[in-house]
Design a protein around this motif. Structure first.
Motif, short mmCIF file in Angstrom:
data_model
loop_
_atom_site.label_atom_id
_atom_site.label_comp_id
_atom_site.label_asym_id
_atom_site.label_seq_id
_atom_site.Cartn_x
_atom_site.Cartn_y
_atom_site.Cartn_z
N SER A 5 0.86 -1.17 0.00
CA SER A 5 0.00 0.00 0.00
C SER A 5 0.90 1.23 0.00
O SER A 5 2.00 1.21 0.54
CB SER A 5 -0.92 0.01 1.23
OG SER A 5 -0.15 0.07 2.41
N SER A 7 2.31 4.49 1.27
CA SER A 7 2.40 5.13 2.58
C SER A 7 2.91 6.55 2.38
O SER A 7 4.12 6.78 2.34
CB SER A 7 3.34 4.34 3.50
OG SER A 7 2.90 3.00 3.64
N PRO A 8 1.99 7.51 2.21
CA PRO A 8 2.39 8.87 1.87
C PRO A 8 3.31 9.51 2.90
O PRO A 8 3.13 9.34 4.11
CB PRO A 8 1.06 9.62 1.79
CG PRO A 8 0.03 8.57 1.57
CD PRO A 8 0.55 7.37 2.32
N THR A 13 1.86 13.38 0.09
CA THR A 13 0.48 13.33 0.58
C THR A 13 -0.41 14.22 -0.28
O THR A 13 -0.08 15.39 -0.50
CB THR A 13 0.40 13.79 2.05
OG1 THR A 13 1.17 12.90 2.86
CG2 THR A 13 -1.03 13.80 2.54
N THR A 23 -4.58 4.70 -2.70
CA THR A 23 -3.61 4.26 -1.71
C THR A 23 -3.06 2.87 -1.99
O THR A 23 -2.15 2.42 -1.29
CB THR A 23 -4.25 4.27 -0.31
OG1 THR A 23 -5.41 3.42 -0.31
CG2 THR A 23 -4.67 5.69 0.09
N ALA A 164 2.75 9.14 -4.97
CA ALA A 164 1.34 9.48 -4.78
C ALA A 164 0.61 9.25 -6.09
O ALA A 164 1.16 9.46 -7.17
CB ALA A 164 1.20 10.94 -4.35
#
Length: 219
Positions: A5, A7-8, A13, A23, A164
């Motif tokens: 997944s 992970s910002p 972000t 995500t 992102a």
């Protein structure tokens, strides 16, 4: 091992339009696999440079390439922070107001430090990944790079650890009063990239047909 997944971090972000952020790492892979050109951003002598270039993905590694004489690639290879972006445009969104006009898209932004690929076998592998993303089937069809050509080509590897993904799809998000007024057409004009029939090089012998791996992309 990179997390499955996204992970910002503080710089990856999504703050505007958070509902459009994806995500799952598979969404990042999907965007990269759908694109052909990325934009490599790097600071050179205190000035930002953003350059388009071909790329290819192998797992969670993005391969970039260019001339060894390019200042931007030399700077990136020297350990500078880079930012790579890929955008796939899926349609234009016509709204009832100018304010709500938009685009349907899939985009990825990747941060990190690119590593120069110096091992001969890995360099060939990276180039193959790039070629097969841009022109599938060409690596086994065309002549392989010579030592001189390899020496003139820089290959960088960028891990997809900090990234992102942001997407938009669907109809316009008009204000209720504009919808109720019902005076303006609204909708989506879908867009897709297609390849036209191949145009043979004039130096080919007359009657030479395009190979199957080229024709497969037409349509």
């Amino acid at each position: 091992m990179i997390n499955q997944s996204l992970s910002p971090t503080s710089r990856s972000t999504v703050r505007r339009g958070k509902d459009r952020a994806a995500t799952d790492r598979s969404a990042l892979h999907d965007v990269l696999d759908a694109g052909l050109i990325c934009h490599l951003g790097v600071i050179v002598d205190g000035t930002p440079r953003v350059l388009p270039t071909g790329y290819g993905r192998d797992g969670d590694v993005l391969y970039l390439h260019g001339s060894t004489g390019a200042r931007s690639l030399r700077t990136a290879a020297g350990g500078a922070e880079v930012c790579v972006t890929v955008t796939v445009l899926d349609g234009l969104v016509y709204a009832r107001s100018v304010f709500h006009h938009s685009m349907n898209y899939r985009s990825a932004v990747i941060h990190g430090r690119a590593v120069p690929v110096t091992d001969a076998e890995e360099k060939l592998h990276g180039l193959r990944v790039i070629i097969e993303n841009l022109a599938p089937g060409s690596w086994d069809h065309a002549r392989r790079p010579t030592r001189r050509e390899l020496a003139q080509t820089a290959v960088l590897a960028l891990e997809l650890g900090e990234a992102a993904v942001k997407t938009r799809s669907g109809p316009p998000g008009d204000d209720e009063e504009d919808v109720a007024a019902n005076v303006t057409w609204a909708g989506v004009l879908p867009l897709r990239q297609v390849f036209n029939p191949p145009e043979p090089c004039p130096a080919l012998p007359p009657g030479t047909t395009a190979p199957e791996h080229v024709l497969r992309r037409v349509g």
